[in-house]
Design a protein around this motif. Structure first.
Motif, PDB file in Angstrom:
ATOM      1  N   GLU A 244       6.843  -0.726   6.708  1.00 44.92           N
ATOM      2  CA  GLU A 244       5.834  -1.759   6.646  1.00 44.92           C
ATOM      3  C   GLU A 244       5.885  -2.617   7.904  1.00 44.92           C
ATOM      4  O   GLU A 244       6.924  -2.774   8.539  1.00 44.92           O
ATOM      5  N   GLY A 331       0.473  -6.450   3.704  1.00 43.59           N
ATOM      6  CA  GLY A 331       0.537  -5.144   4.333  1.00 43.59           C
ATOM      7  C   GLY A 331       1.599  -4.235   3.775  1.00 43.59           C
ATOM      8  O   GLY A 331       2.148  -3.401   4.491  1.00 43.59           O
ATOM      9  N   ASP A 613      -7.569   2.532  -2.450  1.00 40.70           N
ATOM     10  CA  ASP A 613      -7.078   1.626  -1.419  1.00 40.70           C
ATOM     11  C   ASP A 613      -6.432   2.417  -0.283  1.00 40.70           C
ATOM     12  O   ASP A 613      -5.244   2.762  -0.342  1.00 40.70           O
ATOM     13  N   ARG A 615      -4.726   2.732   3.389  1.00 38.58           N
ATOM     14  CA  ARG A 615      -3.923   1.813   4.189  1.00 38.58           C
ATOM     15  C   ARG A 615      -3.369   2.566   5.400  1.00 38.58           C
ATOM     16  O   ARG A 615      -3.140   3.768   5.329  1.00 38.58           O
ATOM     17  N   TRP A 617      -0.546   2.000   8.813  1.00 36.77           N
ATOM     18  CA  TRP A 617       0.405   1.233   9.615  1.00 36.77           C
ATOM     19  C   TRP A 617       0.655   1.985  10.918  1.00 36.77           C
ATOM     20  O   TRP A 617       0.739   3.214  10.941  1.00 36.77           O
ATOM     21  N   SER A 631      -1.258  -3.219  11.102  1.00 37.70           N
ATOM     22  CA  SER A 631      -1.610  -2.641   9.812  1.00 37.70           C
ATOM     23  C   SER A 631      -3.023  -3.047   9.440  1.00 37.70           C
ATOM     24  O   SER A 631      -3.545  -4.070   9.887  1.00 37.70           O
ATOM     25  N   GLY A 633      -5.608  -2.423   5.688  1.00 41.99           N
ATOM     26  CA  GLY A 633      -5.652  -1.764   4.391  1.00 41.99           C
ATOM     27  C   GLY A 633      -6.379  -2.572   3.338  1.00 41.99           C
ATOM     28  O   GLY A 633      -6.669  -3.762   3.513  1.00 41.99           O
ATOM     29  N   TYR A 635      -6.512  -3.694  -0.847  1.00 39.78           N
ATOM     30  CA  TYR A 635      -5.617  -3.982  -1.959  1.00 39.78           C
ATOM     31  C   TYR A 635      -6.451  -4.443  -3.145  1.00 39.78           C
ATOM     32  O   TYR A 635      -7.478  -5.108  -2.964  1.00 39.78           O
TER      33      TYR A 635
END
Length: 885
Positions: A244, A331, A613, A615, A617, A631, A633, A635
């Motif tokens: 992350e 994130g 969702d 995402r 990174w 990042s 994304g 949620y």
């Protein structure tokens, strides 16, 4: 008797070539070539003997004392094997046959003619020689008697096994020595007599003593080694790769030594960047401007409803059980869901596998204990419990009502944790079928707060009850084989929430079942795949008694306070939320890409909802000490089940709350122990549930006003800076700064305005230092926080409601003013005593050392003409003791 195996090569070498070519002897000298029109082959590499076989000496010849030399012509093929062998001069007596039998098993390196492997003949002489009979040596003298020193090395105070220590007699470098194993055991064999024992171990003081060791006897001992002044240094068993963009991990030493936290680990999170301060130090987590219910907390991947007892008390998990806290202000990975703010995952630790350990902690608020012990090979158990006694002490110090009334404030809480671990020890080699390990854990807490005010000058009696109870039972089965890991986590739970005020009460009971499956596979050094499932089912039962919604009020007599007819309610709802997730770590040189996807489907109170969702990174590390990260994304967070109730209690049309989160940052390792992390973020939240909702006109012309709707819009943006000094023996600390802006509005309404969670500047400095004398540790925490937004009182005239017989205030623009900035210094002093089998820690933790007057809330006089400030906690010293063994 033995036979000689071979003699030097003869000078004769015969090439087995074509019959039309004259065989030539080759001795390595230069030859004059004669041009006869035919090429003369040349031996460019002679064969070499690579494996020989010893011939059997003829028994009769050996008995007669005969020797012999057998001349043999050996034919070697192009592969180096012996294809033929002939005796050229027989000697008889069985020597010829024995020599041929041995030579035919010889192996040579191939000879080369003109650089090409070719067959060849060589002459070999096998010599049979009688060896003189061995003279029997006299028996060696018996070794001198030895003494044996065996025992175990334990850490003084904790009795932890000391592994890898060196034990010897004296300081002679040539003296025998022994090394302690994983259980701290050693065995040393030395010359009998007086032994000046010396034990050398990393992180421990030199241990010396004298032992008198008797010949041929074993002396068994236990040595207690003194740790080098207990400090903060920690052992990293395996650093997890950082995936992350922002994951801030705190180890146990940091978690229990931060001033102002009273040794409570989870409260330390409130000192990290991105976390706003809550009024009166309550236990809510306000992360990057999100509401408290938009940040979830997990214990080993299982969600729990509360973090702290009674809102701002100690955490609901004993600090000895906590191994690590991972805090994600935003994130976070696709493994986590059902939240549009942040996430906190508390990792519990495995019980001791060496011996019985434990601790007992007592202070003015509560008492608790922790125990851990191995049961048998590969199985250990640990447990903890705590109970407060404020409900028994507080009535003794509450002031008496001079008019004969009474006020009772009775807070009470308890919690428990029990865990059993099974499987191979850490670091053991997996078997052919893989390695299995796991644990079963039960934990829970109960909080009850009762306030009773009766008689005296009060015009009515008041009783307020609040209760929060939860239990969890979870399992964990981990399977590892090669680069593959599977973690299966089933769990079950029960939650109870209750609020009662006079005749009004609300009860919410939740039974839950869940299952997590996390899979990871390192496909190649540059590709790692993770996937899993996350399933949660909840059965909710809510009941209570509330005033009639929109009903008729019944004043008992003119001018008195009106009374409402009570309305009983009871609702039952089922909620299911299942999700699948997948992530990939793709490494290309200094760049790591982690795309992820979480797909969820929910069935809440008869309504179906779904969310997808994606995402991503990105991490770019151009040097070992510098890393850039980013990042982006989506949620999602499902609506509360009872909010989907039909009007007037709910709105069955509610959707998932959504958030679009982005961040960009840089990490820089300044030195081996000092690092800086700077991250900027922008979060946009939409479809937020707000109240009141829309008013809808029905087909028959009637109007329905929903209490909730998805009309909320929010945004938060800012900068987070963390300057951190890693945990070393004598010091740890960090400087955290957050620049934050949190705004909200209704869709189709006014412009963005500040939220009540906005705190523009948040500065926190934390440091703890081990003093060089008396086993003292001194820590400090300094905080400065911008005041929270508030709506100012704008009293232009009195507003009096005749029906309700009360005044109301008139206010300015919502959240257009702020409280005064918050500032506070906290100090903590620890003193440690290390005894042979246990340790004692006494501490004083002082909040608000210089008694700063911080405004936490306001209230008004009964006509709303004047505003009064409610100060925060004044200087508050807390003294506690903790014994550990």
């Amino acid at each position: 008797m033995t036979s000689s195996r071979f003699v030097p090569w003869s000078l004769l070498a015969v090439l087995l070539l074509s019959t039309t070519v004259q065989a030539q002897a080759y001795d390595g000298a230069r030859r004059e070539e004669v041009d006869a029109g035919v090429h003369t082959p040349v031996l460019t590499k002679p064969p070499e003997l690579v494996r020989s076989v010893e011939a059997v000496y003829p028994p009769e010849a050996a008995a007669a004392g005969k020797t012999a030399s057998v001349e043999i012509v050996i034919t070697i093929d192009a592969q180096g094997a012996v294809s033929d062998a002939q005796v050229t001069r027989p000697v008889g007596d069985g020597f010829d046959e024995a020599a041929l039998e041995a030579v035919r098993q010889f192996q040579f390196s191939p000879a080369e003619v003109d650089g090409v492997p070719a067959p060849i003949q060589v002459q070999y002489v096998y010599n049979f020689v009688l060896q003189p009979p061995k003279v029997e040596e006299s028996a060696p003298p018996p070794p001198p008697p030895e003494a044996t020193l065996t025992g175990q090395l334990l850490a003084r105070g904790s009795r932890t096994r000391v592994e890898g220590a060196t034990v010897r007699c004296g300081d002679d470098p040539e003296a025998p020595e022994a090394m302690s194993d994983a259980e701290g055991r050693f065995t040393l064999k030395v010359t009998p007599g007086e032994c000046d024992v010396r034990v050398v171990a990393s992180e421990y003081h030199l241990f010396t003593t004298k032992e008198t060791l008797a010949p041929s006897e074993t002396t068994e001992v236990i040595f207690y080694l003194m740790p080098k002044a207990p400090g903060f240094e920690t052992v990293v068993r395996g650093a997890r790769e950082k995936k992350e963009v922002v994951r801030r991990t705190l180890e146990r030493q940091e978690l229990q030594k931060v001033p102002g936290s009273f040794g409570d680990p989870i409260r330390v999170i409130q000192n990290l960047p991105g976390v706003a301060r809550t009024p009166f130090g309550l236990g809510q987590l306000l992360v990057r401007g999100a509401a408290p219910d938009q940040t979830l907390t997990f214990f080993d991947g299982v969600e729990v409803p509360i973090l702290f007892h009674l809102g701002g008390g100690p955490s609901v998990l004993n600090s000895e059980f906590i191994d690590r806290i991972d805090f994600y202000p935003g994130g976070f990975g696709a493994r986590y869901g059902r939240a549009v703010g942040g996430a906190v995952d508390v990792a519990t630790r495995k019980g001791s596998t060496d011996t019985l350990h434990g601790s007992v902690k007592v202070d003015l608020l509560d008492s608790g204990f922790f125990l851990e012990s191995p049961i048998t090979e590969g199985i250990s158990i640990s447990g903890a419990a705590r109970r407060s006694y404020v409900d028994a002490l507080l009535p003794l110090v509450l002031p008496k009502d001079p008019q004969g009334g009474s006020l009772l404030v009775l807070p009470r809480y308890w919690d428990y944790q029990v865990r059993m671990d099974f499987g191979a020890k850490r670091g053991s080699e997996p078997d052919v079928g893989g390695r299995h390990s796991g644990y079963v854990m039960a934990f829970g807490s109960d909080d009850l707060l009762t306030v009773v005010a009766t008689g005296g000058g009060r015009n009515r009696d008041i009783t307020v009850d609040t209760r929060t109870l939860f239990h969890r039972l979870k399992g964990d089965w981990t399977y590892r084989k090669g680069n593959f890991t599977s973690v299966l986590t089933p769990f079950a739970g029960y939650d109870l929430g209750r609020f009662a005020f006079g005749e009004i009460f609300l009860d919410a009971n939740v039974w839950s079942l869940g299952l997590r499956e996390d899979l990871a596979l390192e496909v190649t050094p540059w590709l790692t795949a993770r996937a899993g499932a996350d399933v949660l089912f909840e059965h909710l039962v809510g009941e209570g008694q509330i005033p009639v919604i929109g009903g008729i009020q019944f004043p008992p007599f003119p001018g008195a306070e009106p009374r409402s007819e009570p309305q009983p309610i009871k609702r039952t709802a089922n909620s299911f939320d299942g999700a699948l997730y997948a992530e990939l770590d793709v490494k290309a040189g200094p760049v790591t890409l982690t795309p992820g996807l979480r797909a969820s489907a929910a069935r809440v109170y008869g309504q179906s909802r779904s969310a997808f969702d994606p995402r991503l990174w990105v991490r770019f590390q151009p040097t070992e000490k510098t890393a850039l990260k980013g990042s982006v994304g989506l949620y999602s967070q499902p609506p509360e089940a009872f909010n989907l109730d039909p009007a007037p209690l709910g709105n069955p049309n509610l959707l998932h709350e959504r958030a679009f989160q982005t961040s960009l940052g840089v990490e820089q390792q300044l030195t081996d122990i000092i690092s800086v992390d700077v991250t900027g973020y922008f979060n946009r939240r939409y479809d937020l549930v707000v109240s009141p909702g829309n008013t809808v006109q029905n087909e028959d012309g009637s109007l329905t006003r929903y209490p909730y709707s998805n009309q909320g819009l929010g945004r938060a943006y800012g900068l987070e800076v963390l300057l951190r000094h890693a945990v070393t023996r004598d010091f740890f600390g960090w400087l955290a700064y957050t620049l934050n802006r949190s705004e909200q509005r209704r869709a189709g309404g006014d412009e963005y305005r500040l939220t009540t969670f906005d705190q523009t500047h948040i500065l926190t400095a934390v440091a703890s230092y081990r003093l060089p004398w008396w086993g003292l540790e001194l820590g400090a925490r300094m905080r400065y926080v911008t005041g929270r937004p508030t709506t100012p009182l704008q009293h232009l005239f009195d507003r009096y409601d005749v029906d309700r017989n009360r005044y109301y205030g008139s206010y300015g623009e919502t959240d257009s003013a702020r409280f005064k900035p918050f500032q506070q210094l906290d100090l903590r002093l620890d003193k440690n005593w290390v005894f042979q089998r246990w340790t004692l820690n006494a501490y004083i933790d002082v909040q608000n050392v210089y008694n700063a007057s911080n405004v936490e809330a306001t209230f008004y006089d009964y006509r709303y003409r004047e505003q009064f400030e409610v100060p925060g906690i004044p200087i508050l010293p807390v003294i506690g003791v903790k014994g550990s063994f």
